[in-house]
Design an enzyme around this catalytic site. Structure first.
Site, PDB file in Angstrom:
ATOM      1  CG  ASP A  82      -6.976  -4.578   3.966  1.00  0.00           C
ATOM      2  OD1 ASP A  82      -7.943  -4.586   4.752  1.00  0.00           O
ATOM      3  OD2 ASP A  82      -6.920  -3.837   2.962  1.00  0.00           O
ATOM      4  CG  ASP A 104      -1.834 -19.991  -0.536  1.00  0.00           C
ATOM      5  OD1 ASP A 104      -0.997 -19.815   0.371  1.00  0.00           O
ATOM      6  OD2 ASP A 104      -1.563 -20.636  -1.571  1.00  0.00           O
ATOM      7  CG  ASP A 137     -12.080  -7.135   6.407  1.00  0.00           C
ATOM      8  OD1 ASP A 137     -11.654  -6.470   7.381  1.00  0.00           O
ATOM      9  OD2 ASP A 137     -12.722  -6.635   5.466  1.00  0.00           O
ATOM     10  CE1 TYR A 145      -3.007  -2.985   0.142  1.00  0.00           C
ATOM     11  CE2 TYR A 145      -3.915  -2.155   2.176  1.00  0.00           C
ATOM     12  CZ  TYR A 145      -3.935  -3.063   1.149  1.00  0.00           C
ATOM     13  OH  TYR A 145      -4.890  -4.053   1.129  1.00  0.00           O
ATOM     14  CE  LYS A 195       1.396 -17.642  -2.722  1.00  0.00           C
ATOM     15  NZ  LYS A 195       0.653 -18.899  -2.519  1.00  0.00           N
TER      16      LYS A 195
END
Ligand code: NAD
Length: 362
Positions: free
Chosen positions: A251, A227, A255, A146, A195
């Site tokens: 992020d 994942d 959630d 970001y 990752k």
């Protein structure tokens, strides 16, 4: 103790839920012999109306001079509001990115706890949930994808756009330490999510986290690819105590953590800088659809205030008193609309706040 708390109520239900949390903090101050000074400043649409800027310099200055910040929520209705027309940097959400960067709020802590009383709100199967879910996602907040270099360029295949995931060793070290310290204060299990099978930035992330781990022999560290982490959160969330991860992965995973515990009105958060300073806010938005109706669940903001007591003000006993009061009120049957099952009596913001205050005691 004497503490200065900057309050940014924000928009729509923001002022209602921050008022509830301030009343709870006042009650704690009275009960435990502290003095909290609350100073207010506008943010979001309210600040655009008053000062032409969603996060005015005067608001940032007030926050810098405080021991901690309590934020409600910013933003207007999701479509058709007059603020939609504004250029990107003047939109209410831009103010949030600005305050995080300006105050160096690099660590975002989102606890996700399924209260036994709200078991029905959890979309997962009873066998999966077992005796409950209780985890914290620690997300790096001011680096990674970001904040890396971005842009557009012409290529032989037409216009291309790119964002860059970049992490320095020192950025990973400081968020890893928050992860280890958080795990040390809980069940002592830290899961680092990356990752590393594909991304170079993740390979550095993993190496640095392993190096920092040597300072925390009492914490059990394991690694998951993002994942698989997303899958594990749905299949076996009880394995998690603390998750530490980068900005983008955090992020998304925070959630998911929020979704599996059911209601957005119950989710607190803390965004911390170096030292004890932090900004505390509910995870939910400004909920224009229920504003001014005494219908907002104030518990996410009240639980955020409890995090403030613990992290920024060094008052763990008081934090536990607030969290215990919230639990007791849920046990007593306190339910706002977002957490009530069909047929259950629905309480308003006022009644819920009064019940928490009564439980803390004067
Ligand atoms: P929202 O979280 O405001 O609302 C989603 C749904 O949840 C709505 O039905 C709302 O009524 C309900 N809800 C939210 N908080 C609740 C509470 N405390 N008690 C009971 N019900 C609650 O999300 P949205 O509708 O997508 O966004 C509204 C505005 O909030 C937008 O402008 C968005 O950009 C902004 N927003 C701000 C933040 C923030 O300030 N950190 C976070 C998310 C969204």
């Amino acid at each position: 103790m004497n503490a200065k708390i900057a309050v940014l109520p924000g928009d729509y239900i923001g002022p209602e839920v921050t008022a509830a949390a301030v009343e709870v903090l006042d009650c704690v101050a009275h009960r435990y012999g502290h003095t909290f000074h609350f100073e207010y400043a506008p943010a979001g649409c309210t600040a655009i109306e008053e000062k032409g800027d969603p996060m005015p310099e005067s608001t940032l200055a007030l926050c810098r001079a405080a021991d901690a910040v309590l934020l409600g929520a910013v933003g207007g209705p999701v479509s058709g509001s007059k603020w939609d027309e504004l250029p990107g940097h003047l939109r209410p959400e831009a103010g949030l990115l600005r305050i995080r960067a300006e105050l160096g709020l690099f660590a975002n802590l989102r606890p996700a706890r399924l209260y036994p009383q709200l078991r029905e709100a959890c979309p997962l199967h009873e066998q999966v949930v077992g005796d409950g879910i209780d985890m914290i996602v620690v997300r790096e907040l001011v680096g990674g994808l970001y904040f890396g270099p971005r842009g557009r360029k012409q290529t032989s295949g037409g216009e291309a756009a790119y964002d860059t995931m970049i992490y320095s060793q020192s950025e990973v070290e400081r968020i890893a330490r928050v992860g280890f310290e958080t795990a040390r204060g809980r069940r002592g299990i830290l899961t680092s999510v990356d990752k590393a099978n594909v991304l170079e930035s993740s390979r550095l992330w993993r190496a640095v986290v392993e190096r920092v781990a040597r300072e925390y022999p009492d914490v059990t560290l394991n690694h998951l690819y993002v994942d698989n982490a997303a899958m594990q959160m749905a299949l076996n969330p009880r394995q998690f105590d603390v998750i530490v991860t980068g900005n983008l992965f955090g992020d998304i995973l925070s959630d998911i953590a929020g979704a599996i515990i059911g209601s957005i009105g119950m989710l607190p958060s803390a965004s911390l800088s170096e030292g004890t300073f932090g900004l505390y806010e509910p995870v939910h938005g400004s909920a224009p659809d229920i504003a001014g109706k005494d219908a907002a669940n104030p518990l996410a903001t009240i639980l955020s205030a409890a995090m403030m007591l613990r992290h920024s003000l060094g008052l763990p006993e008081e934090a536990l008193a607030v969290e215990g009061a919230v639990e007791a009120v849920l046990r007593d049957g306190g339910r706002t609309g977002d957490i009530a099952r069909p047929g259950e009596a629905v309480w308003g913001t006022r009644r819920m706040t009064d019940a928490v205050i009564a439980r803390i005691g004067k």
